[in-house]
Structures are given as structure tokens and as C-alpha cells.
Design a protein around this motif. Sequence first.
Motif, PDB file in Angstrom:
ATOM      1  N   GLN A  74     -49.894  45.346  17.139  1.00  0.00           N
ATOM      2  CA  GLN A  74     -50.995  45.789  16.256  1.00  0.00           C
ATOM      3  C   GLN A  74     -51.316  44.773  15.173  1.00  0.00           C
ATOM      4  O   GLN A  74     -52.419  44.759  14.639  1.00  0.00           O
ATOM      5  N   GLN A  75     -50.345  43.922  14.854  1.00  0.00           N
ATOM      6  CA  GLN A  75     -50.615  42.919  13.798  1.00  0.00           C
ATOM      7  C   GLN A  75     -51.646  41.895  14.254  1.00  0.00           C
ATOM      8  O   GLN A  75     -52.241  41.211  13.423  1.00  0.00           O
ATOM      9  N   SER A  77     -39.286  38.987  14.103  1.00  0.00           N
ATOM     10  CA  SER A  77     -40.231  38.887  15.222  1.00  0.00           C
ATOM     11  C   SER A  77     -40.224  37.501  15.893  1.00  0.00           C
ATOM     12  O   SER A  77     -40.089  37.412  17.117  1.00  0.00           O
ATOM     13  N   PRO A  78     -40.342  36.395  15.149  1.00  0.00           N
ATOM     14  CA  PRO A  78     -40.283  35.098  15.833  1.00  0.00           C
ATOM     15  C   PRO A  78     -38.901  34.797  16.424  1.00  0.00           C
ATOM     16  O   PRO A  78     -38.803  34.185  17.492  1.00  0.00           O
ATOM     17  N   VAL A 114     -43.987  30.747   8.974  1.00  0.00           N
ATOM     18  CA  VAL A 114     -44.303  32.106   8.514  1.00  0.00           C
ATOM     19  C   VAL A 114     -44.808  32.078   7.073  1.00  0.00           C
ATOM     20  O   VAL A 114     -45.580  32.949   6.664  1.00  0.00           O
ATOM     21  N   GLY A 115     -44.374  31.104   6.310  1.00  0.00           N
ATOM     22  CA  GLY A 115     -44.899  30.924   4.948  1.00  0.00           C
ATOM     23  C   GLY A 115     -46.393  30.632   5.024  1.00  0.00           C
ATOM     24  O   GLY A 115     -46.850  29.996   5.974  1.00  0.00           O
ATOM     25  N   ALA A 116     -47.135  31.103   4.039  1.00  0.00           N
ATOM     26  CA  ALA A 116     -48.597  31.014   4.118  1.00  0.00           C
ATOM     27  C   ALA A 116     -49.202  30.415   2.843  1.00  0.00           C
ATOM     28  O   ALA A 116     -49.890  31.108   2.088  1.00  0.00           O
ATOM     29  N   SER A 120     -46.400  32.744  13.093  1.00  0.00           N
ATOM     30  CA  SER A 120     -46.070  34.116  13.483  1.00  0.00           C
ATOM     31  C   SER A 120     -46.392  35.058  12.327  1.00  0.00           C
ATOM     32  O   SER A 120     -46.152  34.724  11.169  1.00  0.00           O
ATOM     33  N   GLY A 121     -46.984  36.200  12.657  1.00  0.00           N
ATOM     34  CA  GLY A 121     -47.373  37.174  11.627  1.00  0.00           C
ATOM     35  C   GLY A 121     -46.595  38.462  11.771  1.00  0.00           C
ATOM     36  O   GLY A 121     -46.488  39.021  12.876  1.00  0.00           O
ATOM     37  N   ILE A 122     -46.039  38.923  10.717  1.00  0.00           N
ATOM     38  CA  ILE A 122     -45.205  40.146  10.627  1.00  0.00           C
ATOM     39  C   ILE A 122     -44.668  40.571  12.001  1.00  0.00           C
ATOM     40  O   ILE A 122     -44.005  39.777  12.684  1.00  0.00           O
ATOM     41  N   GLY A 123     -44.950  41.791  12.452  1.00  0.00           N
ATOM     42  CA  GLY A 123     -44.501  42.262  13.763  1.00  0.00           C
ATOM     43  C   GLY A 123     -45.239  43.556  14.040  1.00  0.00           C
ATOM     44  O   GLY A 123     -45.745  44.198  13.111  1.00  0.00           O
TER      45      GLY A 123
END
Length: 368
Positions: free
Chosen positions: A126-127, A186-187, A288-290, A312-315
Motif C-alpha cells: 500500500q505504500q 522492509s528493505p 531510506v534517508g530522504a 525503499s519506502g516504509i512498508g
Amino acid sequence: MTAKNTTPVKKPRVGPRAQTKKSVTKAYAAQSPGARLAPFQIERRDLRPQDVQIEILYSGVCHSDIHMVRNEWGQTIYPIVPGHEIVGKVTAVGTKVTKFRRGDLAGVGVMVDSCRECENCQKGLQQYCKVGMVGTYSARDRNGDITYGGYSKQIVVDENYVLRVSDRLPLAQVAPLLCAGITTYSPLRHWKVGKGHKLGVVGLGGLGHMAVKLGASLGAEVTMLSTSPDKEKDARRLGAHNFALTSDAAQLKERAGYFDFIIDTVSAKHDYNLYLHLLATDGVMICVGAPPTPAEVALFSLIGGRRSLAGSGIGGIPETQEMLDYCAEHGISSDIELIDVDYVNEAYERVLKSDVRYRFVIDMASLT
Ligand code: NAP
Ligand code: ZN
Ligand code: ZN
């Protein structure tokens, strides 16, 4: 035919607009990019049939909250009530809720809805909803209303976006799992990081300390890559096998071509090329840092060694539940500094100085 059947029945109004009664809730909000967070009142919707109402007990402070409060990503809707690491107790459920009962512990992470129909939603990702997930705060929900996050006393969320929380771990320390935990889990799972792999983690903050704990728990050899020499002892206590000071060129040179995976959790502009050189052949650097500014990448860092640069974004919701269950089973939670809500502006300043050990969590009982 009975009289009952012949009486024209007025159909109840259904759908999102049917219920307009709302409950006033205390919160902390910022009204503009330069403003401090201050007490504010918001309205939560009355329960729809699939809604769960949660009394928020603890709310983690993610660096994304700071990016968003200051509109560093250029997408903030004001007023903003941040907070997407939420744990609490279910206080009421809608008529069609099946997964939760009053009194249950529950968690809410970075999203509260998505289209539910696209390929990614169907897969539990869903992310990455193709229509766009609905963020827990500073987003528009499917009704067009602004969403308000966890720096508040209660929240109402569709049960499909609410997570089950075990009572086996200290609740305040579970809150950061809802973002920092899943964003690193997640990653690690996607790339199947584990035994036999050398994992580098860049940045020992909220995400970084969860990457160290989870990476070590999954069996990887973990090296902390940090700008803060005083964090070495903690890094080792959290599970890192090695520590390298990234401001020391000699320490980085020693590790050239070493890592199978690097997870970069850094929140500010920095040099990615420095770390790409540390990857082995076929190594993957997962960002993952943005940071708000685009990164410069010298492509020869990738070409020499068939290396990959990934994000990679959240999960998704199922994976977030899997992560919470994994953490409960393995006794993994976040190292936190518990604060009162009126300390949150100071907490932001300390996060910006990399001075948090390793996640601030707001005790929402302090919001009176
Ligand atoms: P944080 O607690 O502030 O941790 C960031 C760490 O990065 C700091 O503790 C510091 O570690 C290091 N760092 C900071 N500035 C640096 C610089 N200029 N150069 C090198 N290292 C620096 O932040 P967080 O809550 O973990 O969040 C980190 C980032 O991830 C944020 O940008 C956030 O928005 C993003 N995020 C992304 C997702 C996603 O889905 N992808 C989810 C949540 C958060 P050392 O002291 O060890 O160097
Ligand atoms: Zn976050
Ligand atoms: Zn979707």
C-alpha cells in the motif's frame, strides 16, 4: 405480505459523507513553516462502520516530522499535526470492525488509507499505491479532509490500516517501530539480508539504530558508519560488530569494496559516492534517508563493480504487522528518550544536532 414489508423504508445514508458529527481532540500543531509546535484543537470523524478509535498513549518523533513541519519537501498542508509512530488503546469500534475490540492495543504508522484496488495495494504494498497512499498527517484523505497525526489524544482509522500490537514489549518503545522499524525491516527482508552478508548502516539515529538491531538479529555482520565518535559504544551495544568514523578517510579506505549492502539513513545532504565505493561487486546501497536536496552520484561508482543504488519506502500493512510480530518474538524495540509534549520543539533541535539516543517518544498523557 405484512405491513412491515409494505412500509417504504427510508434507506440509511451510507458512504463517507453520511456521518458528519465530529469529536474535538487536543493536539500539537505547527501553523506555518517557521512556527513552533503549540497546542491546537482538531476534529476527529465519528466512527464509520470499519473505523477504530484509538486513545493515543505514545507518539514517536521521526525526522520526517521535522522535514514536514518545516515544509522541506514542499508538500506540507498547514496546520500540521505530525506523528506517524502511534501506539495506544482501542476505545471504540465501528459496527463492521472484526479485527479489534475495545481495550486492545493498536498501532498506526505512516499511512491511514490507500486506493485498495491497484496492483500494489492488492499485493499488500500500500505504500506504493498507484493512486497514492493517504499519509497519516498533512495529507488529504479520500474525502478531501486534512489528516492529522499522532501528536494528539486520539485518532480514528479504518481497521485495515491499524496494526495489532503485542503486550510483550514496553509500549513506549514499540511506537518507533511503526516507522523507523518498518522502514529498515522492509528493505532488509526485500533484499534477503542475513547470515553471510556484510551490512553497513550509515547514520545512527532513529532509523539507523533499528537497522543495526534488525540487521544483527537477521544474522548479518553489521558495521556502523557514523559521523559521531561518541556513538561507538552504543552502536556495539545495539548489535553492531564494527564501527567506522566516516569523517576519517583512512577508516573508510580500509573498507573499500567490503559491503554486500549499505542502508543509508542520513537526513541531510551528504556525499553518496563516499559509500558507494565501500560496496563489493554487485553490492546494493539502499537509501531510506530522504534529504530535501537531490543527490549527486558519479555513475562510475556504480559501473565499476555492477553496483546498485536503490531506495525503499516504509512498508505495506502486512509487512508492518510481520515486523511487529517479529520484534515481539525477538524482544526487539526502540531505545527511546520519553518526553512531555511541551518539550517537542527542543527535541527537534536536538534531533537536528544528531543528539538523540535514539528516538524521542512523546508521552501523550502530558497533553492536558
Ligand atoms: P535521525 O534520527 O535524525 O537520524 C539521522 C542520522 O543521520 C543522525 O543521527 C546522524 O547519525 C546522521 N546524520 C545527520 N546529518 C548528517 C550529515 N549531514 N551527514 C552525515 N550524517 C548525518 O533521523 P531519522 O528519523 O532516522 O530519519 C532519517 C531520514 O530518513 C530522514 O530524512 C527521514 O525523513 C527519512 N525517512 C524515510 C523513510 C522512508 O520511508 N524511506 C521513513 C522514515 C524516515 P550519526 O551521528 O551516526 O552520523
Ligand atoms: Zn517516519
Ligand atoms: Zn492502490
